[in-house]
Design a protein around this motif. Structure first.
Motif, PDB file in Angstrom:
ATOM      1  N   UNK A 221      -8.871   8.921  -3.409  1.00 57.63           N
ATOM      2  CA  UNK A 221      -7.738   8.951  -2.488  1.00 57.63           C
ATOM      3  C   UNK A 221      -6.714   7.886  -2.843  1.00 57.63           C
ATOM      4  N   UNK A 222      -7.185   6.685  -3.152  1.00 52.98           N
ATOM      5  CA  UNK A 222      -6.260   5.616  -3.536  1.00 52.98           C
ATOM      6  C   UNK A 222      -5.477   6.001  -4.790  1.00 52.98           C
ATOM      7  N   UNK A 223      -6.166   6.572  -5.757  1.00 48.75           N
ATOM      8  CA  UNK A 223      -5.500   6.974  -6.999  1.00 48.75           C
ATOM      9  C   UNK A 223      -4.384   7.970  -6.729  1.00 48.75           C
ATOM     10  N   UNK A 224      -4.692   8.994  -5.938  1.00 47.22           N
ATOM     11  CA  UNK A 224      -3.689  10.023  -5.700  1.00 47.22           C
ATOM     12  C   UNK A 224      -2.547   9.509  -4.834  1.00 47.22           C
ATOM     13  N   UNK A 225      -2.848   8.697  -3.845  1.00 50.56           N
ATOM     14  CA  UNK A 225      -1.773   8.155  -3.008  1.00 50.56           C
ATOM     15  C   UNK A 225      -0.817   7.305  -3.854  1.00 50.56           C
TER      16      UNK A 225
ATOM     17  N   UNK B 172       3.167   8.181  -4.947  1.00 52.66           N
ATOM     18  CA  UNK B 172       4.134   7.273  -4.348  1.00 52.66           C
ATOM     19  C   UNK B 172       4.034   7.120  -2.844  1.00 52.66           C
ATOM     20  N   UNK B 173       2.899   7.489  -2.284  1.00 57.58           N
ATOM     21  CA  UNK B 173       2.702   7.336  -0.842  1.00 57.58           C
ATOM     22  C   UNK B 173       2.168   5.934  -0.543  1.00 57.58           C
ATOM     23  N   UNK B 174       2.445   5.424   0.670  1.00 56.74           N
ATOM     24  CA  UNK B 174       2.042   4.054   0.995  1.00 56.74           C
ATOM     25  C   UNK B 174       0.536   3.893   1.196  1.00 56.74           C
ATOM     26  N   UNK B 175       0.017   2.772   0.734  1.00 56.40           N
ATOM     27  CA  UNK B 175      -1.384   2.415   0.897  1.00 56.40           C
ATOM     28  C   UNK B 175      -1.463   1.107   1.686  1.00 56.40           C
ATOM     29  N   UNK B 176      -2.322   1.084   2.695  1.00 61.78           N
ATOM     30  CA  UNK B 176      -2.550  -0.110   3.503  1.00 61.78           C
ATOM     31  C   UNK B 176      -3.998  -0.538   3.314  1.00 61.78           C
ATOM     32  N   UNK B 177      -4.200  -1.764   2.876  1.00 59.98           N
ATOM     33  CA  UNK B 177      -5.538  -2.311   2.660  1.00 59.98           C
ATOM     34  C   UNK B 177      -5.869  -3.257   3.803  1.00 59.98           C
ATOM     35  N   UNK B 178      -6.974  -2.987   4.473  1.00 52.64           N
ATOM     36  CA  UNK B 178      -7.381  -3.783   5.623  1.00 52.64           C
ATOM     37  C   UNK B 178      -8.653  -4.538   5.278  1.00 52.64           C
TER      38      UNK B 178
ATOM     39  N   UNK C  36     -16.450 -11.475   1.521  1.00 49.46           N
ATOM     40  CA  UNK C  36     -15.140 -11.226   2.124  1.00 49.46           C
ATOM     41  C   UNK C  36     -14.224 -10.480   1.162  1.00 49.46           C
ATOM     42  N   UNK C  37     -14.466 -10.625  -0.136  1.00 49.19           N
ATOM     43  CA  UNK C  37     -13.593 -10.024  -1.152  1.00 49.19           C
ATOM     44  C   UNK C  37     -13.697  -8.506  -1.131  1.00 49.19           C
ATOM     45  N   UNK C  38     -12.614  -7.855  -1.544  1.00 48.92           N
ATOM     46  CA  UNK C  38     -12.645  -6.411  -1.699  1.00 48.92           C
ATOM     47  C   UNK C  38     -13.636  -6.006  -2.778  1.00 48.92           C
ATOM     48  N   UNK C  39     -14.211  -4.835  -2.631  1.00 46.98           N
ATOM     49  CA  UNK C  39     -15.038  -4.285  -3.699  1.00 46.98           C
ATOM     50  C   UNK C  39     -14.168  -4.037  -4.930  1.00 46.98           C
ATOM     51  N   UNK C  40     -14.829  -3.962  -6.080  1.00 44.88           N
ATOM     52  CA  UNK C  40     -14.100  -3.829  -7.340  1.00 44.88           C
ATOM     53  C   UNK C  40     -13.178  -2.617  -7.358  1.00 44.88           C
ATOM     54  N   UNK C  41     -13.621  -1.520  -6.763  1.00 49.99           N
ATOM     55  CA  UNK C  41     -12.802  -0.298  -6.792  1.00 49.99           C
ATOM     56  C   UNK C  41     -11.447  -0.520  -6.133  1.00 49.99           C
ATOM     57  N   UNK C  42     -11.386  -1.406  -5.136  1.00 53.61           N
ATOM     58  CA  UNK C  42     -10.118  -1.729  -4.488  1.00 53.61           C
ATOM     59  C   UNK C  42      -9.341  -2.737  -5.317  1.00 53.61           C
ATOM     60  N   UNK C  43     -10.021  -3.785  -5.774  1.00 51.84           N
ATOM     61  CA  UNK C  43      -9.351  -4.806  -6.592  1.00 51.84           C
ATOM     62  C   UNK C  43      -8.679  -4.182  -7.805  1.00 51.84           C
ATOM     63  N   UNK C  44      -9.353  -3.216  -8.415  1.00 52.14           N
ATOM     64  CA  UNK C  44      -8.816  -2.568  -9.610  1.00 52.14           C
ATOM     65  C   UNK C  44      -7.580  -1.727  -9.310  1.00 52.14           C
ATOM     66  N   UNK C  45      -7.369  -1.421  -8.040  1.00 53.00           N
ATOM     67  CA  UNK C  45      -6.255  -0.551  -7.660  1.00 53.00           C
ATOM     68  C   UNK C  45      -5.215  -1.269  -6.817  1.00 53.00           C
TER      69      UNK C  45
ATOM     70  N   UNK D 103      -1.991  -2.881  -5.764  1.00 52.87           N
ATOM     71  CA  UNK D 103      -0.617  -2.781  -6.235  1.00 52.87           C
ATOM     72  C   UNK D 103       0.283  -3.664  -5.385  1.00 52.87           C
ATOM     73  N   UNK D 104       1.374  -4.116  -5.947  1.00 56.02           N
ATOM     74  CA  UNK D 104       2.288  -4.989  -5.215  1.00 56.02           C
ATOM     75  C   UNK D 104       2.880  -4.279  -3.997  1.00 56.02           C
ATOM     76  N   UNK D 105       2.919  -2.945  -4.070  1.00 57.94           N
ATOM     77  CA  UNK D 105       3.535  -2.194  -2.983  1.00 57.94           C
ATOM     78  C   UNK D 105       2.597  -2.013  -1.790  1.00 57.94           C
ATOM     79  N   UNK D 106       1.308  -2.290  -1.950  1.00 59.06           N
ATOM     80  CA  UNK D 106       0.348  -2.085  -0.869  1.00 59.06           C
ATOM     81  C   UNK D 106       0.493  -3.171   0.191  1.00 59.06           C
TER      82      UNK D 106
END
Length: 201
Positions: free
Chosen positions: A44-48, A52-58, A75-84, A86-89
């Protein structure tokens, strides 16, 4: 019964809730369900991002002593999130179940961008995902919850009652859709609908 088509808005926001390393500690949380959750969240993160759709990381900041406390590795994000990342998130930090009670203010951010549709995924299904989806529904957003892009853990309740993670996930699905808070869908449905919307945009 024929499924109703899913329309994904061009500015539909994907909320990725609490996908943090601390949830990988079975000694703290107990048995979990849905081992495919992380793979589906990543898809889902990849396709969003591709569309060009907005991603919000909580991210949850628990009290000291928890594996999700800010001073803990969990507390850190899992690797799958860290790897994705983006400055726009948008990055939101919260200390309670709802992403709408975090910093910065999620509702204000969504309103400023005219966003009315949310896709809510992450951890835990029956806790922060369900609470955020319920509140979003109350606030008037159109909410889609890909249940297979969430997971949770077995949980004990009052008077010796306990439910497995799968039972809790099923209850969340009934609560959200049966209660009119959100529409429960699959990751595959969202990927198909989102991709089709981008191709026809």
């Amino acid at each position: 019964m024929t499924e109703t088509a899913i329309d994904i808005a061009a500015n539909s926001a994907l909320l990725v809730i609490d996908v943090q390393k601390g949830f990988d500690d079975p000694s703290f949380w107990g048995p979990r369900n849905n081992p495919a959750a992380e793979e589906n969240i990543a898809a889902l993160m990849d396709l969003w991002q591709e569309t060009g759709r907005p991603v919000v990381l909580v991210r949850h900041a628990s009290r000291p002593g928890s594996v999700l406390a800010p001073d803990q590795p969990g507390h850190a994000f899992k690797d799958l999130v860290e790897e994705r990342l983006g400055q726009e998130a948008l990055l939101i930090t919260k200390t309670v179940n709802s992403a709408f009670y975090g910093t910065p203010d999620l509702a204000a951010w969504l309103t400023a961008r005219g966003i009315g549709q949310l896709v809510v995924a992450g951890i835990q299904t029956n806790m922060c995902v369900e609470t955020t989806a319920r509140m979003a529904g109350n606030l008037g957003y159109e909410v889609l919850v890909p249940l297979d892009a969430t997971h949770t853990f077995d949980l004990a309740g009052p008077d010796g009652l306990s439910l497995t993670a799968d039972e809790l996930a099923a209850a969340t699905a009934v609560n959200l859709q049966g209660g009119g808070f959100a529409r429960v869908v699959s990751t595959a449905q969202l990927l198909s609908a989102s991709g089709a919307a981008q191709l026809t945009a």
